[in-house]
Scaffold this motif. Structure first.
Motif, PDB file in Angstrom:
ATOM      1  N   TYR A  92       0.871  -1.282  -0.204  1.00  0.00           N
ATOM      2  CA  TYR A  92      -0.086  -0.017   0.417  1.00  0.00           C
ATOM      3  C   TYR A  92       0.810   1.564   0.194  1.00  0.00           C
ATOM      4  O   TYR A  92       1.583   1.326   0.458  1.00  0.00           O
ATOM      5  N   ILE A  93       0.878   1.963  -1.276  1.00  0.00           N
ATOM      6  CA  ILE A  93       1.957   3.137  -1.198  1.00  0.00           C
ATOM      7  C   ILE A  93       1.418   4.218  -1.207  1.00  0.00           C
ATOM      8  O   ILE A  93       0.540   4.063  -2.346  1.00  0.00           O
ATOM      9  N   LEU A  94       1.427   5.546  -0.834  1.00  0.00           N
ATOM     10  CA  LEU A  94       1.265   7.019  -1.498  1.00  0.00           C
ATOM     11  C   LEU A  94       1.341   7.171  -2.809  1.00  0.00           C
ATOM     12  O   LEU A  94       3.156   6.772  -3.325  1.00  0.00           O
ATOM     13  N   LYS A  95       0.934   7.774  -3.808  1.00  0.00           N
ATOM     14  CA  LYS A  95       1.416   7.842  -5.280  1.00  0.00           C
ATOM     15  C   LYS A  95       2.232   9.604  -5.313  1.00  0.00           C
ATOM     16  O   LYS A  95       3.162   9.164  -6.340  1.00  0.00           O
ATOM     17  N   GLU A  96       3.133   9.937  -4.645  1.00  0.00           N
ATOM     18  CA  GLU A  96       2.952  10.935  -3.974  1.00  0.00           C
ATOM     19  C   GLU A  96       4.946  10.585  -4.323  1.00  0.00           C
ATOM     20  O   GLU A  96       6.074  11.079  -4.131  1.00  0.00           O
ATOM     21  N   CYS A  97       5.386   8.696  -3.543  1.00  0.00           N
ATOM     22  CA  CYS A  97       6.542   8.385  -2.856  1.00  0.00           C
ATOM     23  C   CYS A  97       6.198   7.162  -4.158  1.00  0.00           C
ATOM     24  O   CYS A  97       7.278   6.571  -4.078  1.00  0.00           O
ATOM     25  N   ALA A  98       5.777   7.059  -4.677  1.00  0.00           N
ATOM     26  CA  ALA A  98       5.845   6.048  -6.202  1.00  0.00           C
ATOM     27  C   ALA A  98       6.692   5.413  -7.079  1.00  0.00           C
ATOM     28  O   ALA A  98       7.392   4.663  -6.754  1.00  0.00           O
ATOM     29  N   ALA A  99       7.495   6.619  -7.144  1.00  0.00           N
ATOM     30  CA  ALA A  99       8.660   6.745  -8.490  1.00  0.00           C
ATOM     31  C   ALA A  99       9.947   5.684  -7.251  1.00  0.00           C
ATOM     32  O   ALA A  99      10.158   5.361  -7.774  1.00  0.00           O
ATOM     33  N   LEU A 100       9.912   6.323  -5.843  1.00  0.00           N
ATOM     34  CA  LEU A 100      11.065   5.570  -4.463  1.00  0.00           C
ATOM     35  C   LEU A 100      10.281   4.205  -4.404  1.00  0.00           C
ATOM     36  O   LEU A 100      11.062   3.417  -4.384  1.00  0.00           O
ATOM     37  N   ASP A 101       8.580   4.155  -4.300  1.00  0.00           N
ATOM     38  CA  ASP A 101       8.592   2.917  -4.074  1.00  0.00           C
ATOM     39  C   ASP A 101       7.696   1.309  -4.797  1.00  0.00           C
ATOM     40  O   ASP A 101       7.890   0.578  -4.441  1.00  0.00           O
ATOM     41  N   ILE A 102       7.922   1.662  -5.823  1.00  0.00           N
ATOM     42  CA  ILE A 102       6.743   1.000  -6.773  1.00  0.00           C
ATOM     43  C   ILE A 102       7.462   0.256  -6.697  1.00  0.00           C
ATOM     44  O   ILE A 102       7.557  -1.553  -7.077  1.00  0.00           O
ATOM     45  N   VAL A 103       8.615  -0.231  -7.413  1.00  0.00           N
ATOM     46  CA  VAL A 103       9.515  -1.189  -7.753  1.00  0.00           C
ATOM     47  C   VAL A 103       9.897  -2.436  -6.393  1.00  0.00           C
ATOM     48  O   VAL A 103       9.556  -3.890  -6.270  1.00  0.00           O
TER      49      VAL A 103
END
Length: 213
Positions: free
Chosen positions: A103-114
């Protein structure tokens, strides 16, 4: 190494493209489909059977959570990463009760998604650190309360330790020689004893108190 297949669903093309770009540069991550609404996402997931589906919570026709509910009813063994703009603990609890792994914040997606996709594929939980921080800020008083470990049995303490290590229900069941259903029953009892509401609250409690276990 076999490719890890991913479906992405978000109703904002630019954001969806950014998620795709972040995943495509990684080795063995393959985007097998993109959807712009929940209905398309469900159809695409059922058609392509990805390993992981990355879903926005707020989409037309079906929300991300509604897509997950349909997949669970269909007994589809697909891991889910949910994207959100909101730090809403009630929605997070509902998601984790549906066995959403990340469950991730969209504002952090670039860092968290992978990282989130890889952990989800391995059956492990992930919540954006910034989201945990925001929820902690909302609940400072509750976060400072001392845990009542004396209420827990030895096996429940052991289970809390494994939850704090991000172990999945299946992994906990194998390590403690229990059935997955029994593990879920233990989770429920621990929540009752510690007055925690939902799967996220239990995971958060375990993370915050792992050094005391």
């Amino acid at each position: 190494m076999e490719n890890l297949k991913v479906v992405i669903a978000d109703d904002h093309p630019m954001f969806r493209g950014g998620v795709r770009q972040a995943l495509e540069i990684e080795n063995n991550l393959q985007i097998v489909g993109e959807a712009s609404n929940g209905k398309e996402a469900l159809e695409m997931i059922l058609k392509y059977k990805p390993d992981v589906a990355v879903l926005d919570i707020n989409m037309p026709f079906l929300t991300g959570l509604e897509v997950v509910k349909e997949l669970r009813l269909a007994k589809e063994k697909i891991e889910i990463v949910l994207l959100t703009m909101f730090d809403d603990e009630e929605i997070l609890n509902e998601a984790m009760d549906l066995d959403v792994k990340a469950y991730i914040l969209k504002e952090c997606a670039a860092l968290d998604i992978v990282h989130a996709v890889r952990l989800a594929h391995n059956g492990r939980n992930y919540v954006s650190p910034s989201l945990i921080s925001k929820l902690n800020d909302k609940k400072k008083t509750a976060a400072n309360l001392k845990p009542c470990f004396k209420e827990l049995s030895e096996k429940e303490i052991k289970m809390l330790k494994l939850i704090a290590e991000s172990k999945s229900t299946k992994e906990i069941a194998e390590e403690l020689y229990l059935s997955p259903k029994t593990v879920e029953n233990y989770r429920y009892k621990i929540c009752e004893k510690l007055k925690l509401s939902g799967s996220y609250s239990l995971l958060k409690f375990a993370y915050e108190n792992k050094h005391a276990l």
